[in-house]
Scaffold this motif. Structure first.
Motif, short mmCIF file in Angstrom:
data_model
loop_
_atom_site.label_atom_id
_atom_site.label_comp_id
_atom_site.label_asym_id
_atom_site.label_seq_id
_atom_site.Cartn_x
_atom_site.Cartn_y
_atom_site.Cartn_z
N CYS A 195 5.71 -6.19 -6.34
CA CYS A 195 5.29 -4.90 -5.80
C CYS A 195 6.19 -3.81 -6.40
CB CYS A 195 5.39 -4.90 -4.28
SG CYS A 195 5.00 -3.31 -3.52
N CYS A 196 5.56 -2.71 -6.85
CA CYS A 196 6.35 -1.64 -7.46
C CYS A 196 6.43 -0.41 -6.56
CB CYS A 196 5.73 -1.26 -8.82
SG CYS A 196 3.99 -0.76 -8.72
N ALA A 197 5.94 -0.51 -5.31
CA ALA A 197 5.96 0.65 -4.41
C ALA A 197 7.38 0.93 -3.95
CB ALA A 197 5.06 0.40 -3.21
N CYS A 198 7.60 2.17 -3.52
CA CYS A 198 8.92 2.58 -3.01
C CYS A 198 8.82 2.86 -1.52
CB CYS A 198 9.41 3.83 -3.74
SG CYS A 198 9.58 3.61 -5.53
N ARG A 305 9.00 -3.28 -0.29
CA ARG A 305 8.71 -3.74 -1.65
C ARG A 305 8.76 -5.26 -1.77
NH1 ARG A 305 11.51 -1.39 -7.11
NH2 ARG A 305 10.15 0.36 -6.56
N CYS A 332 0.34 -3.75 -1.09
CA CYS A 332 0.92 -2.96 -2.17
C CYS A 332 -0.13 -2.80 -3.26
CB CYS A 332 2.15 -3.68 -2.72
SG CYS A 332 3.03 -2.77 -4.00
N LYS A 334 -1.67 -1.54 -7.12
CA LYS A 334 -1.20 -1.59 -8.50
C LYS A 334 -0.74 -0.21 -8.99
CE LYS A 334 -5.94 -1.21 -10.27
NZ LYS A 334 -6.97 -1.88 -11.10
N CYS A 336 1.48 1.43 -7.43
CA CYS A 336 2.81 1.56 -6.83
C CYS A 336 2.76 2.38 -5.53
CB CYS A 336 3.81 2.19 -7.81
SG CYS A 336 4.00 1.23 -9.33
N CYS A 411 7.12 6.46 -4.62
CA CYS A 411 7.20 6.60 -6.07
C CYS A 411 5.84 6.55 -6.76
CB CYS A 411 8.10 5.51 -6.66
SG CYS A 411 7.63 3.84 -6.17
N ASN A 412 4.76 6.42 -6.00
CA ASN A 412 3.45 6.42 -6.66
C ASN A 412 3.14 7.84 -7.15
OD1 ASN A 412 3.32 6.97 -3.88
ND2 ASN A 412 1.09 6.85 -3.92
#
Length: 748
Positions: A195-198, A305, A332, A334, A336, A411-412
């Protein structure tokens, strides 16, 4: 292309005849003609495909179907495939094969997935083409079934193809009802590996039960239907609560069979940092719930995350081991970010721990344990979801997961919308409890155990219940609260103090009846670095109660037996059940009842038609010559509940008074008889009546009574009574007269 055999038969006919009888293949030799393109490695399977591609016939008598009619396949999932003939058609032989779309069939990798035989008496793998399935014995049949396991990810679209032999007619079909095209599900449907989410997100999950007698009428358990307490968690990809094709843990088994979430919650909490939030909802009695947000149960949870998956399960009760839930639902995206809303319709799945086939099947442990799998409409004819056509099961529940807040820097790149940003900021800025007066809550529950079993930081949670919302226009705040924590024996200031194990399960109560004590223990997992002694307790004791209403002398009884059959075969009766006294006789008299009786009701008993006795035969309807006389009876009770129907209510038979005089030879006699009849009618017409018999004077005939029935044959009667009787006449020759006739003889 295939060269023509000497017999002159179409090579494709011979080829398919090989599918039915291997002897047919030995009669003919197949030789390949040179082609313009490069010759590829030939195989029997590729000949099947080329034979099919050379001939297309549109025919709707036969159908190839994948259960549930899915448009796509999940890699590695297993599907039930059926080949059926519509009545009155049938087929003697068949082939079934699965290939990648556009494949020639020259290579092993051209064939997609794997078939599994269900009935070895019906189906088998082809000897000279192992990827294909054919019949075991040529005979007339209307359907066959096999399992097909989808190929791994990256295979692309797949074609399932069937060929049919009916008598001497062969159907090769690449399009229409004998071919099924399925493509791999989009990769976005599967959980992301990373997962790239913040930041974090907070969600509310709401469970809508849709399992009702109206939608699922077959064998619906009216009295005991319920959803058990729901249990789940938000967790990392390293932890699997349950999954299709997996094996149920002890916690999953207890939820599936008993509806108990205790062991499942214990397993979840032991996962430490792999779990962020434990998700819990109360049981629902009855199972159905109105599709209304406030009526449906809900719970709140958080994700971050590393712990961005959500799983839960709840038992359908009563059932052998049937549940619904979500497994590793990824929140989550794609891009982010955090998913705004997830809505899923749920069908039941089988935990593989009990072999029952209906809601209230007796306990039948599955040994060894089966894999977790979805229920299907073809599992068993006694299943409440059985459908001989193999249609999809109607969903029994729906779950909605809605994002209600985001915290921390996101951060998306592209936010969902302005309203989301404002809502998130407002939620983050709220620090004090400003609960509106219109929201009535229960007290906060005790804090849960920390999600971390070590001295690494974790979280713990407490909950409260919204008891009333006096003003629906004013929203009520959250019902869950979180705070940071560390494992037992740790503190924020000194992370090197005693670290204790989890408490071991409570011991049995010391008393078999009444109040006793029980204890539990834990041990030191890590001593302080400075060598000091741990002062935290390693044992706890508490009171426990077993059977509060116990007697001074224990009364030990066996469980109740099953209810006996009803005492009658129809109508109202009684049934009984018993239990046996296990206590020794010398301990004293046991006053507990050993037998129970209750009423039972079976379908109503049939009631036969009831008829009255026949009336006397009426007088002949002719004064001379051939006539008829009748008698009747009436229906006293109509038949009910399948009883014997009513027989005839009117009977007729011939009668002959005397021979009528014909011709003119005796005109004097005819004249005399005519005068006598007219004289007689004149006497009856007079008010005072006339003498009907020698020595009698009779009153006129009374009027006919009303008919006893409106239809179906009734009776009427009239009377002529004596007015005056002379002394010289005999008693038998002078008496009252009665006439009866039929009426309303038309059918009802």
């Amino acid at each position: 292309r295939v060269s023509m055999p000497a017999s002159g038969l179409d090579p494709r006919v011979v080829l398919l005849l090989c599918f039915i009888s291997s002897a047919a293949c030995n009669t003919f030799a197949f030789t390949e003609e040179p082609s313009d393109r490069a010759v590829k490695a030939d195989s029997y399977c590729s000949r099947i495909l080329r034979a099919q591609s050379n001939r297309k016939e549109v025919n709707n008598e036969f159908r190839l179907r994948v259960e549930g009619d899915p448009e796509s396949y999940q890699p590695g999932s297993t599907y039930r495939v059926s080949l059926t003939a519509s009545s009155p058609s049938y087929f003697r032989g068949f082939t079934l094969i699965a290939t990648r779309e556009g494949a020639e069939g020259d290579r092993d990798e051209d064939y997609a997935g794997n078939f599994q035989i269900i009935d070895e008496e019906e189906t088998q793998f082809m000897t000279n083409c192992p990827p294909a399935v054919t019949e075991s014995t040529p005979r007339r049949r209307t359907s066959i079934q096999v399992f097909w396991t989808a190929p791994p990810s990256g295979t692309g679209c797949v074609l399932l193809k069937a060929s049919i032999v009916q008598k001497r007619i062969i159907y090769f079909q690449d399009e229409g009802a004998l071919t099924k095209r399925m493509c791999e599900k989009d990769s976005t449907d599967r959980p992301l590996l990373d997962c790239c989410a913040c930041g974090t997100a907070k969600y509310r999950v709401t469970f809508y039960g849709n399992w009702s007698e109206k939608i699922h009428p077959k064998d619906y358990p009216r009295r005991a239907n319920h959803w058990s307490a729901l249990i789940g968690a938000s967790h990392s990809k390293n932890y699997v609560l349950w999954e299709y094709g997996g094996t149920a843990s002890e916690g999953v088994k207890q939820v599936a069979e008993l509806g108990s979430p205790v062991k499942m919650e214990e397993e979840i909490r032991q996962k430490g940092d792999d779990v962020l939030t434990v998700i819990k909802m109360k049981a629902q009695w009855p199972a159905w719930q109105p599709l209304n947000v406030r009526a449906a149960p809900s719970a709140e949870f958080s994700v971050d995350r590393t712990r961005h998956l959500m799983s839960f399960l709840t038992m359908m009760g009563p059932s052998p081991d049937w549940n619904v839930g979500l497994s590793a639902e990824d929140l989550c995206t794609k891009e982010c970010g955090w998913a705004q809303k997830v809505v899923q319709d749920l069908i039941p799945w089988d935990a593989g721990t009990d072999g029952g086939v209906s809601y209230e099947s007796p306990n039948k442990p599955t040994l060894p344990q089966d894999k977790i799998r979805p229920l299907t409409s073809l599992d068993h004819p006694q299943s409440p979801f059985y459908d001989p056509e193999g249609g999809a099961i109607t969903p029994v529940a729906r779950v909605m997961v809605e994002r209600i807040a985001r915290k921390g820097e996101q951060c998306n790149i592209v936010p969902d919308n302005v309203d989301d940003i404002v809502a998130d900021i407002a939620q983050e800025e709220k620090e004090e409890d400003d609960t509106p007066e219109t929201c009535i809550y229960s007290n906060w529950s005790p804090w849960s155990a920390c999600s971390s079993a070590t001295c690494e930081k974790g979280k713990r949670m407490r909950q409260r219940m919204l008891k009333a919302q006096l003003d629906l226009s004013v929203p009520c705040p959250h019902t869950q609260d979180f705070e940071p924590c560390m494992g037992p024996g740790c503190s924020d200031e000194d992370a090197s103090t005693c670290m204790m194990s989890e408490w071991i399960t409570w011991s049995p109560c010391s008393a078999s009846c009444g109040t006793g004590t029980r204890s539990r223990e834990r041990y030191v997992k890590q001593f302080p670095d400075d060598g000091s002694v741990c002062t935290l307790p390693t044992e706890e004791t508490e009171n426990c109660v077993v059977n509060e209403d116990c007697h001074t002398i224990p009364c030990l009884l066996t469980p109740w037996s099953e209810w006996s059959d009803c005492s009658v075969t129809c109508g109202k009766g009684l049934r009984t059940r018993q239990r046996i006294l296990k206590s020794p006789a010398e301990l004293g008299e046991c006053t507990e009842e050993l037998e129970q009786v209750e009423k039972c009701m079976l379908p109503e008993c049939p009631i036969d038609c009831s008829l009255s006795e026949w009336t006397e035969w009426s007088e002949c309807n002719k004064s001379c010559g051939k006539g008829h006389t009748i008698r009747t009876r009436i229906v006293k009770l109509e038949p009910q509940f399948g009883g014997d129907p009513c027989s005839q209510t009117v009977q007729r038979k011939k009668c002959k008074v005397r021979r009528c005089t014909r011709g003119q030879g005796n005109s004097e006699e005819k004249r005399r008889r005519k005068e006598q009849r007219e004289k007689q009618r004149g006497k009856q017409g007079r008010a005072e009546g006339a003498t009907e018999h020698p020595g009698c004077r009779m009153r006129p005939w009374s009027s006919w009574t009303e008919c006893t029935k409106l239809c179906g044959g009734g009776i009427q009667e009239r009377l002529m009574s004596i007015k005056q009787k002379f002394k010289t006449v005999q008693l038998s020759s002078c008496k009252d007269r009665k006439e009866i006739r039929a009426c309303n003889v038309h059918p009802c």
